[in-house]
Write a protein that holds these residues in place. Sequence first.
Motif, short mmCIF file in Angstrom:
data_model
loop_
_atom_site.label_atom_id
_atom_site.label_comp_id
_atom_site.label_asym_id
_atom_site.label_seq_id
_atom_site.Cartn_x
_atom_site.Cartn_y
_atom_site.Cartn_z
N VAL A 1 0.86 -1.18 0.00
CA VAL A 1 0.00 0.00 0.00
C VAL A 1 0.90 1.23 0.00
O VAL A 1 1.74 1.38 0.90
CB VAL A 1 -0.93 0.03 1.22
CG1 VAL A 1 -1.79 1.29 1.20
CG2 VAL A 1 -1.80 -1.21 1.27
N LYS A 2 0.72 2.10 -0.97
CA LYS A 2 1.54 3.31 -1.06
C LYS A 2 0.66 4.55 -1.27
O LYS A 2 1.06 5.50 -1.93
CB LYS A 2 2.60 3.17 -2.16
CG LYS A 2 3.57 2.02 -1.86
CD LYS A 2 4.77 1.97 -2.77
CE LYS A 2 5.73 0.88 -2.34
NZ LYS A 2 6.92 0.77 -3.22
N ASP A 3 -0.53 4.51 -0.68
CA ASP A 3 -1.44 5.65 -0.77
C ASP A 3 -0.88 6.84 -0.01
O ASP A 3 -0.20 6.68 1.02
CB ASP A 3 -2.81 5.29 -0.20
CG ASP A 3 -3.52 4.23 -1.04
OD1 ASP A 3 -2.89 3.71 -1.98
OD2 ASP A 3 -4.68 3.93 -0.74
N SER A 4 -1.20 8.04 -0.46
CA SER A 4 -0.66 9.24 0.16
C SER A 4 -1.14 9.44 1.59
O SER A 4 -0.45 10.04 2.42
CB SER A 4 -1.04 10.48 -0.67
OG SER A 4 -2.44 10.61 -0.77
N LEU A 5 -2.33 8.92 1.94
CA LEU A 5 -2.85 9.12 3.29
C LEU A 5 -1.96 8.49 4.35
O LEU A 5 -1.99 8.88 5.52
CB LEU A 5 -4.28 8.58 3.41
CG LEU A 5 -4.54 7.09 3.21
CD1 LEU A 5 -4.37 6.31 4.50
CD2 LEU A 5 -5.94 6.86 2.64
#
Length: 224
Positions: free
Chosen positions: A36-40
């Motif tokens: 997971v590399k989401d900005s959040l």
Amino acid sequence: MIKLENVTLRVKQIRGGRYGDFCVGELFHECCELKVKDSLLDQFEEGEYHGTVWISRIFLHQYIAFGKAVTEMRATLHDMQLDSASDAPVETELAEPDPLLESPSLTSQTPVWSAPLPAPSTESKTEGSTRLGEQMRERIERIKRNPGQPTQAIAQASSVEDVGQVDTPDLPEVLREYWDQIRGLQPVKLDPTVDRSMLREQTKAIGQLGSYKFVFQDQTWHPK
């Protein structure tokens, strides 16, 4: 939409990147392991988080970094409901590359599954602008009614601006959308859909205020 319960999200912070510190994650479930590399995630502290996640997309991602070609299965998160946290084990593996540096020419994304995307809407932006304008007008009216007695919110605004001017000169501009909430010491939920570099700047700026702490359960900054 895919809902996964009883998951472990391991968040690792990478320090000293060209564009500042950032976080990457690994999602562990009995049926799969996903990156997971989401900005959040850039708002989170390093550690392991446990709860339920909703996934909008799963895809095979390839990139080149540190002289190696890497292929990984990634997930895009739609939402999270995290209930608890614990310290993550220390890892000595090679640092992850910054997602901001992933060049489209050197990467490829093969969809495995994705949820239907809703039609784009500008309603939220319009509502946000209208709400901000109304709040500004209300504050001006309060000042007119009490010209010699600033309200508590205005007094707090002064101290917040002073902190920004001393520690981070660009703080007021970066957090402009949230001025009223910060001045009133109200909870602040940053928008994770903005440009990733902007979200990092906002996260850094609100953290430097010293009066807010990120609460992972609702992904919101709350006054201490």
